[in-house]
Enzyme design. Structure first.
Site, PDB file in Angstrom:
ATOM      1  N   SER A 143       0.854  -1.195   0.000  1.00  0.00           N
ATOM      2  CA  SER A 143       0.000   0.000   0.000  1.00  0.00           C
ATOM      3  C   SER A 143       0.883   1.236   0.000  1.00  0.00           C
ATOM      4  O   SER A 143       2.003   1.216   0.550  1.00  0.00           O
ATOM      5  CB  SER A 143      -0.879   0.015   1.255  1.00  0.00           C
ATOM      6  OG  SER A 143      -1.518   1.277   1.386  1.00  0.00           O
ATOM      7  N   TYR A 157      -1.554  -0.792  10.152  1.00  0.00           N
ATOM      8  CA  TYR A 157      -1.768  -1.234   8.756  1.00  0.00           C
ATOM      9  C   TYR A 157      -0.571  -0.815   7.899  1.00  0.00           C
ATOM     10  O   TYR A 157      -0.019  -1.625   7.140  1.00  0.00           O
ATOM     11  CB  TYR A 157      -3.056  -0.596   8.232  1.00  0.00           C
ATOM     12  CG  TYR A 157      -3.282  -0.794   6.749  1.00  0.00           C
ATOM     13  CD1 TYR A 157      -3.768  -1.992   6.239  1.00  0.00           C
ATOM     14  CD2 TYR A 157      -3.018   0.242   5.841  1.00  0.00           C
ATOM     15  CE1 TYR A 157      -3.973  -2.170   4.877  1.00  0.00           C
ATOM     16  CE2 TYR A 157      -3.225   0.076   4.478  1.00  0.00           C
ATOM     17  CZ  TYR A 157      -3.708  -1.126   4.001  1.00  0.00           C
ATOM     18  OH  TYR A 157      -3.903  -1.300   2.645  1.00  0.00           O
TER      19      TYR A 157
END
Ligand code: NAP
Length: 252
Positions: A143, A157
């Protein structure tokens, strides 16, 4: 001739579902993994079959080693593994690091990181020439958060995806002369249900105007990059991490 299989974890929705469609276009049979949404996984299979491809759905939680072993057994029963897309991943509610519980951290790292390691382990055991395999490709979903940090949102995350980047480079070098290419993709803001699952259904609409291209990306746009990395067109590409972020990841 045994069927050539590509496993897509979390293939029932979002980027994973689009990756299933794209990988099927390469001629592979797609193992569409899902955690709980059987109807969505069955729809992905039906769409691939309607387009002339082959696919089958297998339930399995990548947080469970037993489920991962069963997933790869289902692949072995059907054909020969040619590729893995480590796509299954979760976010959580926006939260500061000084508020995070151990339960939250365990879930985040077990699904996003340990699950990807265990799936890659099983894939290497099958695809590596060292183990008598014929080679293959692994694509890991990272990401843009790995570079941006996701402060006050989900630093856990972001850190899990930073670890995915390191994992991608390390595994790529480990198996580079064993017929396996390992690459990563760092999507930016992509319009999927992941934002609602993190308690922010309006996130895409709220953030869009601030993005370099003034829009979020689509799952299909990420899937095109996954398809290329899976394909022989990327035969000399390994250990690479491709930003598919509309320029977002170069922002401070
Ligand atoms: P999504 O729309 O929320 O879909 C998640 C998929 O993962 C679903 O198929 C879900 O299955 C599956 N899944 C969730 N937990 C699982 C588990 N424990 N075991 C197996 N499967 C599981 O997510 P997405 O936006 O497509 O994201 C896909 C990947 O791209 C993730 O790794 C994410 O971190 C990454 N990414 C996304 C964005 C973005 O903006 N969307 C940006 C950067 C990176 P069910 O349908 O059964 O629930």
């Amino acid at each position: 001739m045994p069927e050539s299989i590509v496993i897509v974890t979390g293939g029932s929705r979002g980027i994973g579902a689009a990756a299933c469609q794209s990988a099927a276009e390469l001629g592979h049979t797609i193992l569409v993994n899902y955690a709980s949404n059987k109807a969505a996984a069955d729809q992905v299979v039906a769409d691939i079959e309607a387009a002339g491809g082959k696919a089958f759905a297998v339930q399995g939680d990548v947080r469970s080693e037993a489920d991962i072993l069963a997933l790869f057994k289902a692949c072995d029963d059907r054909g020969t593994l040619a590729g893995l897309v480590n796509n299954a991943g979760v976010v959580d509610m926006p939260c500061r690091v000084d508020e995070m519980t151990v339960e939250r951290l365990s879930r985040m790292f077990e699904i996003n990181l340990t699950g990807s390691f265990l799936c890659a382990r099983e894939a290497v055991r099958r695809m590596s020439t060292r183990h008598g395999g014929k080679g293959g490709a692994i694509v890991n979903l990272s990401s843009a958060a790995a570079k941006l940090g996701a402060a006050a949102q989900y630093v856990d995350y972001a850190a899990s995806k930073g670890a995915i980047d390191t994992f991608t480079v390390g595994l790529a070098r480990e198996v580079a002369d064993e017929g396996i290419r390992v690459n990563g993709i760092r999507p930016g803001i992509i319009d999927t249900e992941i934002h609602a699952s993190g308690g922010q259904p309006e996130r895409v609409a709220m953030i869009e105007a601030s993005l370099p291209m003034k829009r979020a990306g689509t799952a299909g746009e990420v899937a095109k990059a996954i398809k290329w990395l899976l394909s022989d067109e990327a035969s000399y590409t390994t250990g690479a991490i491709l930003d598919v972020s509309g320029g977002r990841s170069i922002l401070p």
